[in-house]
Design a protein around this motif. Structure first.
Motif, PDB file in Angstrom:
ATOM      1  N   HIS A  35     -24.217  44.843  30.440  1.00  0.00           N
ATOM      2  CA  HIS A  35     -25.633  44.813  30.864  1.00  0.00           C
ATOM      3  C   HIS A  35     -26.531  45.767  30.066  1.00  0.00           C
ATOM      4  CE1 HIS A  35     -24.469  41.992  33.882  1.00  0.00           C
ATOM      5  NE2 HIS A  35     -23.480  42.797  34.223  1.00  0.00           N
ATOM      6  N   THR A  45     -19.187  38.458  46.225  1.00  0.00           N
ATOM      7  CA  THR A  45     -18.137  38.838  45.273  1.00  0.00           C
ATOM      8  C   THR A  45     -16.971  39.557  45.940  1.00  0.00           C
ATOM      9  OG1 THR A  45     -19.941  39.075  43.741  1.00  0.00           O
ATOM     10  CG2 THR A  45     -17.827  39.907  43.019  1.00  0.00           C
ATOM     11  N   LEU A  92     -22.969  41.475  45.419  1.00  0.00           N
ATOM     12  CA  LEU A  92     -21.596  42.004  45.422  1.00  0.00           C
ATOM     13  C   LEU A  92     -21.013  41.957  46.825  1.00  0.00           C
ATOM     14  CD1 LEU A  92     -21.891  45.140  43.077  1.00  0.00           C
ATOM     15  CD2 LEU A  92     -20.516  43.093  42.654  1.00  0.00           C
ATOM     16  N   SER A 145     -26.513  35.909  33.489  1.00  0.00           N
ATOM     17  CA  SER A 145     -26.381  36.739  34.680  1.00  0.00           C
ATOM     18  C   SER A 145     -27.671  37.515  34.932  1.00  0.00           C
ATOM     19  CB  SER A 145     -25.204  37.700  34.488  1.00  0.00           C
ATOM     20  OG  SER A 145     -25.186  38.678  35.483  1.00  0.00           O
TER      21      SER A 145
HETATM   22  N1  GUN Z   1     -21.558  45.607  38.844  1.00  0.00           N
HETATM   23  C1  GUN Z   1     -20.424  45.956  39.472  1.00  0.00           C
HETATM   24  N2  GUN Z   1     -19.632  44.905  39.686  1.00  0.00           N
HETATM   25  C2  GUN Z   1     -20.271  43.845  39.162  1.00  0.00           C
HETATM   26  C3  GUN Z   1     -19.937  42.453  39.056  1.00  0.00           C
HETATM   27  O1  GUN Z   1     -18.904  41.982  39.501  1.00  0.00           O
HETATM   28  N3  GUN Z   1     -20.862  41.669  38.450  1.00  0.00           N
HETATM   29  C4  GUN Z   1     -22.033  42.163  37.949  1.00  0.00           C
HETATM   30  N4  GUN Z   1     -22.886  41.340  37.351  1.00  0.00           N
HETATM   31  N5  GUN Z   1     -22.354  43.454  38.033  1.00  0.00           N
HETATM   32  C5  GUN Z   1     -21.489  44.287  38.633  1.00  0.00           C
END
Ligand code: GUN
Ligand code: ZN
Length: 445
Positions: A280, A110, A106, A305
């Motif tokens: 998730h 990200t 992240l 993922s």
């Molecule tokens: N948990 C918080 N933000 C994210 C994200 O952008 N991707 C993933 N896989 N988990 C996260």
């Protein structure tokens, strides 16, 4: 061939083999949960499916004529479009980023990439690429995370509206543990999300999701603001992340010591239950599992993922066949995930289940990617199957999209085996055409 549109006076007929679900293959014997029509016809009028069945029976009723998209032959299969229940459109530029697990990923990739979405023109460009790629891989509905910038949501819904796609999306809310350029406040998250809900929710095919990123990036004030908004707009969605990575879970416990666990944080602020979608959910405790089940909260597995970021293996068998089943969707989670293709996602889904000793058959797998996903989003009466009244979001699969698949298909004995081969070997090349709301929106080549 198929430049015909469904919203003229005449209906549009897609003729050819089709496959759809009539029931939940985890609830009834899976062989009884689908319909495969080798000589089928799907009739579309004003964007909706109005009839489907054996071609001779269906066409006999169309006395006023019709436009025809003819997919007869051995190598095409009409199906519902795929449903991707959790994906981040602003992360296309960090797809396949090397060497990290969730929390480092992240920060390193990200949160850097998402800053570019302050620029609405750039956001429009990426949204357009994302949506066109979705059509190319046969995905017609997704639940989408934008960025903290309201303009990233404007961009996304505007581009989706141009393509008339049914999309769920929302502005990410985060007011801590992220770069300053990516943080809002409890009040601005509330105000901006509210304005976006009022503008976009139920406008055309758009649906809004209140989107706290995940518990660590929101203060209690912001989670409370999200909960208040949820109360005010009871038919909007909530989407977030839950129990993806063991370090993340430890961090949540440190940040919210007064809550029993990760799920309780969201529960405390009124953010679980119907139309609450959590990505998730790999490491839920038994108590959390029971509570997710009891509250009708939706969990979404993200297999590419979870493998790529080394997060863990979702328990499909327990989620779908255990004594406390969960509303379960499937997703790509791009950019943590490695492909926007739900076929490739099914490929990895099968392997994740295998690693836990469960063989997920093709019928059950495609259910998760179509009607099951739609059901998990509360949209089972709207999309995800071929039945009268459903929106005509459909794909035409090419079952012989490569020479090797062509050869392998010649040794398939039935539709189940054919579908399994497709989810194991095929990719975007297998999506011959994609129809959105009754219109041809993508045709390969
Ligand atoms: N948990 C918080 N933000 C994210 C994200 O952008 N991707 C993933 N896989 N988990 C996260
Ligand atoms: Zn995610």
């Amino acid at each position: 061939m198929a430049d015909a549109q469904a919203n003229t006076d005449k209906p549009l007929v897609l003729r050819g083999a089709y496959f759809t679900f009539t029931d939940d293959p985890f609830q009834v014997p899976y062989e009884e949960a689908y319909r495969y029509e080798s000589d089928g016809a799907v009739v579309i009028r004003d964007g909706k499916i109005v009839d489907a069945g054996n071609a001779d029976d269906v066409l006999a009723t169309l006395t006023g004529g019709y436009d025809l998209a003819d997919y007869r032959g051995t190598d095409k299969l009409i199906m519902p479009g795929f449903v991707d229940c959790h994906v981040h459109y602003p992360q296309l530029q960090v797809l396949g980023a090397y060497g990290t697990q969730l929390l480092e990923w992240l920060n390193k990739y990200t949160f850097v990439a998402e800053q570019a979405f302050a620029d609405e023109d750039y956001a429009c460009k990426v949204a357009s690429i994302f949506l066109k790629e979705s059509l190319r891989v046969g995905t017609t509905t997704s639940a989408v995370f934008c960025t903290v910038h309201p303009q990233s949501v404007e961009a996304f819904f505007s581009e989706a509206e141009k393509l008339d796609m049914r999309m769920i999306a929302g502005k990410v809310c985060m007011d801590r543990h992220a770069p300053d350029a990516l943080t809002d406040t409890a009040q601005s998250a509330y105000d901006d999300s509210k304005a976006l809900i009022e503008k976009w929710h139920n406008r055309g095919r758009a649906l809004y999701a209140i989107t706290p990123r995940f518990a660590p990036t929101s203060t209690v004030e912001q989670l409370a603001a999200c909960g208040a908004l949820r109360k005010e707009f009871s038919d909007v969605y909530v989407q977030s992340h839950l129990s993806e990575n063991v370090d993340e879970i430890k961090w949540v416990q440190e940040l919210f010591p007064e809550q029993k666990g990760y799920l309780d944080v969201y529960d405390h602020f009124g953010l679980i239950g119907e139309r609450s979608i959590y990505g998730h959910c790999i490491h839920l405790t038994d108590d959390e599992w029971r509570h997710v089940h009891e509250t009708g909260t939706t969990v979404v597995s993200c297999p590419t993922s979870n493998l790529f970021l080394g997060s863990g293996l979702f328990d499909f068998e327990r989620a779908k066949l255990g004594k406390e089943p969960l509303k379960t969707g499937l997703s790509t989670d791009v950019g943590g995930g490695t492909s926007l293709s739900m076929l490739q996602t099914l490929n990895e889904t099968y392997k994740v289940a295998q690693m836990r000793g469960f063989s997920l058959n093709a019928i059950r797998a495609y259910y998760l990617a179509t009607l099951g996903g739609a059901e998990s989003l509360g949209l089972g009466d709207t999309i995800g199957s071929i039945a009268p009244g459903r929106e005509a979001d459909l794909i035409v699969m090419d079952l012989k999209s490569t020479p090797l698949i062509d050869f392998r298909m010649s040794h398939c004995k039935d539709i189940e085996e054919a579908l399994f081969v497709q989810m194991t070997l095929a990719d975007d090349r297998a999506i011959h055409a994609t129809y959105v709301n009754g219109r041809l929106a993508h045709e390969r080549g």
